[in-house]
Design a protein around this motif. Structure first.
Motif, PDB file in Angstrom:
ATOM      1  N   THR A  92      34.062  48.501  43.168  1.00  0.00           N
ATOM      2  CA  THR A  92      34.732  47.921  42.239  1.00  0.00           C
ATOM      3  C   THR A  92      34.161  46.656  41.823  1.00  0.00           C
ATOM      4  O   THR A  92      34.088  46.166  40.562  1.00  0.00           O
ATOM      5  N   PHE A 116      28.621  43.247  38.073  1.00  0.00           N
ATOM      6  CA  PHE A 116      27.380  43.610  37.179  1.00  0.00           C
ATOM      7  C   PHE A 116      27.187  42.935  35.775  1.00  0.00           C
ATOM      8  O   PHE A 116      26.260  42.704  35.365  1.00  0.00           O
ATOM      9  N   THR A 120      18.270  48.732  41.787  1.00  0.00           N
ATOM     10  CA  THR A 120      19.572  49.305  42.170  1.00  0.00           C
ATOM     11  C   THR A 120      19.717  49.116  43.525  1.00  0.00           C
ATOM     12  O   THR A 120      20.629  48.444  44.141  1.00  0.00           O
ATOM     13  N   PHE A 176      30.868  46.802  40.328  1.00  0.00           N
ATOM     14  CA  PHE A 176      30.483  46.951  38.908  1.00  0.00           C
ATOM     15  C   PHE A 176      31.349  46.303  38.037  1.00  0.00           C
ATOM     16  O   PHE A 176      30.880  46.071  36.815  1.00  0.00           O
ATOM     17  N   LYS A 177      32.644  46.056  38.387  1.00  0.00           N
ATOM     18  CA  LYS A 177      33.443  45.433  37.405  1.00  0.00           C
ATOM     19  C   LYS A 177      33.418  44.013  37.266  1.00  0.00           C
ATOM     20  O   LYS A 177      33.162  43.418  35.913  1.00  0.00           O
TER      21      LYS A 177
END
Lengths: 327, 313
Positions: free
Chosen positions: B219, B226, B124, B222-223
C-alpha cells in the motif's frame, strides 16, 4: 509451445507481447498480494517478495554468465579442454590483435578527452547566449541516434568517388572545393580509425555538454562575482573559476564516456565491420565469438574488457569520495 | 520547459538547499543579476554566433542523410545532396523500398514488440527492489545494495555466450522471450541504483505516517511513493527505451530472423548493400524516427535521469 516461440505475423507478435506483459503483471501481482499482510507475514518473506525476482534475475543474467565466460577464457576454441592462459597470450602477441588493442587505447584516450573538452568549452561558450536552448538541443540530439544510424550517417559523409566524378560525400566534396584530391577515408589505415572515432565524439559531446552545462550553471554567483571584482575575466575566468568549480562533474563525464567508449561496438560494426585494421576489443569479441567461432579467444577479450572497466570505475568512485569529504 | 531549465532546477535541488529568508535586498539583488544576465546575453554576440555555427555544423551530417533519403535513386548516385537546393526532385520511393521491399516494416514491429516489455519489466522489478533497499530494514541490506550497484561494471559482452547456451539448452533460443529477459536483466543494476536514489529523497515522515495508519508495504509503495516517483520513472523509462530501441549487440546475439529489430536489420543492409544509399538513408531514418520523437518530447525527463545517474552516481 511453438505458438509461444515462433511469431511470424504482426498480430501474433503483438499478442505475444501482450501475453508477456500480462503474465509478468500476474506473477508480480500475486507475489505482492501474498506479502501484503503486514502483521501476519514475517519480515523476511516481505523482503523476499520484493527483492527475490530482481536478485534472481541478476544472478541468472549477470553473475552466472560472467563466471562462465571467465572459465571459458581459459579453455580452447570449442570449450572442450583447458589451455591455461593461451588465449590471453594470443591477445597480447598476435599482430592483428595487437592492432585491436592499440585502436582500443586510441578510442579510450581520444573520445573522452575530446568529447569532454569540446562539451565543456561549448557549454561555457553557449551559457547565457541567445539561442542557447536551440544550440544545445542540436548538439545533444545525436544522443538519441543509434550507433547503427550514426554509422550510416557518417559513412555517407565519408563516401568516396574517384577524382573527376561528382562527389556525393560531403567531406570529399569539401576537399575537392579546396582543390585537394578525394580520399578513401574509411579504407586507409591507420588514419581511418580516427575518422570512426570522430563519430563517437560526435555522439558523446552532447552528453558531456549537457552535464557540464548543468554544473556550470550551478556555480554560485558569489564566486564568479568575487573573481570579477578581483579582475579575473575572459579566459582567466574559464581557467581559474569555471574549470575548478566543475571538477567533480568533469571526472564523472570523463569516466562515463570512457566506459561507453570501451564497450563501443555498433559504430565499428556498421561502418567497417572491423576490417581495414579498425577493430576494437568489443567488436573483436563479437567477430571472434560469433563469426570465427573462437570461443576461448572471444571470452578472453570479454574478460579483458571487464578488467579495463574496473580501474576507471574505481577512479570515479574514489574521486566522488574525495569530493564528498571536501564538502 | 526546456532541458537547460530542468537541469538547472535539478542542480539547485541537489546542491543548494537554500532556505534563506527572502528579504527585500535579496530580491533586488536578484533583479539586478537578471538585468546583468540580460546585458550579458546582448554583449556576447560573438559567442552566440560561434555557438550557433557549431550547432549547425553538428546537424549537417544528419541533415545530409535526411535530404538524401527523399531524393531519387539516380540523383543520389550522381550528385551531392547539397545540390538538391537548386535541383529539388523528391520522392518517397526510398521509404517504400525500405519498408516494403526490404521488409523493414516487419522489423519495425519487432522493435516495438521488443521494446515495450523490455522497458516495463525492468522498471517494475527495479522499483520493487529499490523500495526494499530504501524502506524495508533487514540484515545485510547495505552489503546487498553495494553488490547490486557493483554489478553495473559487468559489460554485457561478458554474459552473452553462457546466456545463449542456457537459452539453447532450455529451448527458447531466438524467441522474443530471450530478448525481453536479457534486456531486463542487463538493465536492473542501473535501474535499481537510480530509482533507489530518487526513492531515498522522499521524506521519511510520509512513509512513517502511512505506516502508523497501518498501511502495508504494498500500500505504501503504490499509494505514497509511486505518485511521487512518476518523474523518476519517466526519466529511467526514456533512458531504457533509447537503450533498447538503439541496441544492436543484444539483438544480434539473441533475436532470430523473425524477431530481428530495426537496428540489426539496417546494420545488415549496411553490410550487404553498402552502396545502396537510397535504402540505407531511408532505413537509417526509419530506425531514428521513434527515438527522435521520444527524445525531443521527453527530453526534460531524460536530462534529469542523466544528471541523477552520472552526477550523483
Amino acid at each position: 509451445m511453438d505458438w509461444l516461440l515462433d511469431a511470424e505475423t504482426t498480430a501474433h507478435k503483438l499478442a505475444l507481447m501482450v501475453l508477456a506483459i500480462a503474465l509478468f503483471a500476474l506473477v508480480m501481482g500475486g507475489i505482492l498480494f501474498a506479502v501484503d499482510k503486514p502483521k501476519r507475514v514475517p519480515q523476511w518473506v516481505v523482503v523476499l517478495g520484493f527483492l527475490g525476482p530482481p536478485i534472481l534475475l541478476l544472478l541468472l543474467g549477470l553473475v552466472y554468465p560472467a563466471i562462465g565466460t571467465l572459465v571459458n577464457s581459459f579453455k580452447n576454441n570449442d570449450g572442450s579442454e583447458f589451455v591455461g592462459v593461451d588465449n590471453y597470450a594470443a591477445v597480447f602477441s598476435n599482430s592483428e590483435l595487437l592492432i585491436v588493442l592499440r585502436n582500443t587505447v586510441l578510442w579510450v584516450v581520444l573520445v573522452p578527452l575530446v568529447a569532454t573538452t569540446f562539451g565543456m568549452v561549448y557549454a561555457y561558450l553557449v551559457d547565457r547566449t541567445r539561442f542557447e536552448n536551440l544550440a544545445k538541443a542540436l548538439v545533444f540530439l545525436p544522443m538519441a541516434i543509434s550507433g547503427v544510424a550514426a554509422g550510416i550517417i557518417w559513412q555517407f559523409v565519408y563516401e568516396y568517388r574517384p577524382e573527376g566524378q561528382n562527389q556525393i560525400g560531403l567531406l570529399n566534396q569539401v576537399l575537392v572545393w579546396l582543390g585537394a584530391e578525394p580520399r578513401q577515408f574509411l579504407l586507409n589505415a591507420p588514419q581511418n580509425t580516427f575518422f570512426i572515432i570522430a563519430v563517437m565524439i560526435w555522439i558523446n559531446a552532447g552528453f558531456a555538454m549537457t552535464v557540464l552545462s548543468a554544473s556550470i550553471k550551478a556555480i554560485p554567483d558569489d564566486v564568479t562575482e568575487a573573481a570579477r571584482l578581483d579582475g579575473v575575466s575572459g579566459f582567466g575566468m574559464f581557467r581559474y573559476v569555471t574549470v575548478p568549480s566543475i571538477r567533480p562533474a568533469l571526472v564523472v563525464v570523463l569516466t562515463t564516456v570512457a566506459i561507453s567508449t570501451l564497450k563501443v561496438f555498433d559504430i565499428v560494426y556498421t561502418m567497417t565491420g572491423g576490417q581495414f585494421s579498425t577493430s576494437v576489443i568489443a567488436n573483436e569479441f563479437y567477430s571472434q565469438t560469433f563469426r570465427q567461432f573462437n570461443q576461448g579467444l572471444g571470452a578472453a577479450l570479454a574478460v579483458l574488457l571487464f578488467i579495463l572497466v574496473v580501474p576507471i570505475i574505481a577512479y570515479n568512485v574514489r574521486q566522488l569520495r574525495l569530493s564528498e569529504e571536501i564538502r | 520547459m526546456t532541458a537547460s531549465d530542468v537541469s538547472q532546477e535539478v542542480v539547485t535541488q541537489a546542491t543548494g538547499k537554500v532556505d534563506a529568508p527572502v528579504t527585500e535586498s535579496w530580491r533586488s539583488r536578484r533583479r539586478q543579476r537578471r538585468a546583468e544576465a540580460a546585458a550579458d546575453r546582448l554583449s556576447k554576440p560573438a559567442a552566440s554566433t560561434i555557438a550557433i555555427v557549431i550547432a549547425v555544423l553538428w546537424s549537417i551530417p544528419t541533415l545530409g542523410l535526411f535530404v538524401t533519403s527523399f531524393r531519387t535513386v539516380d540523383d543520389i548516385q550522381s550528385s551531392g545532396w547539397w545540390t538538391a537546393i537548386t535541383n529539388p526532385l523528391f520522392s518517397q520511393y526510398n521509404y517504400q523500398a525500405a519498408l516494403v521491399d526490404s521488409g523493414l516494416a516487419s522489423n519495425f514491429v519487432n522493435s516495438f514488440v521488443i521494446t515495450l516489455p523490455a522497458v516495463l519489466i525492468p522498471i517494475t522489478l527495479a522499483l520493487l527492489a529499490a523500495y526494499a533497499f530504501a524502506w524495508i530494514p533487514f540484515r545485510g541490506r547495505n552489503t546487498l545494495f553495494v553488490a547490486v550497484f557493483a554489478l553495473q561494471i559487468v559489460p554485457i559482452q561478458v554474459t552473452l555466450v553462457p546466456l545463449l547456451s542456457l537459452y539453447v539448452d532450455v529451448g527458447v533460443a531466438g524467441s522474443f522471450w530471450t530478448v525481453w529477459l536479457s534486456h531486463s536483466m542487463f538493465a536492473l543494476p542501473l535501474a535499481i541504483f537510480l530509482l533507489h536514489n530518487f526513492m531515498k529523497d522522499v521524506p521519511p515522515s510520509l512513509v512513517e505516517a502511512a505506516r502508523m495508519d497501518g498501511a502495508g508495504h504494498v500500500t505504501i509503495f503504490f499509494k505514497v511513493l509511486f505518485p511521487l516517483l512518476v518523474p523518476a520513472i519517466a526519466a529511467f523509462g526514456v533512458f531504457q527505451f533509447l537503450w533498447v530501441w538503439n541496441d544492436l549487440l543484444v539483438a544480434l546475439t539473441f533475436a532470430s530472423n523473425d524477431a530481428t529489430p530495426l537496428t540489426a536489420a539496417v546494420a545488415d543492409l549496411a553490410g550487404t548493400r553498402g552502396n545502396a544509399w537510397y535504402l540505407l538513408s531511408a532505413g537509417a531514418f526509419i530506425t531514428m524516427v521513434v527515438p527522435l520523437v521520444v527524445f525531443v518530447s521527453l527530453q526534460r525527463f531524460f536530462v534529469r535521469g542523466l544528471l541523477a545517474g552520472s552526477v550523483k552516481g
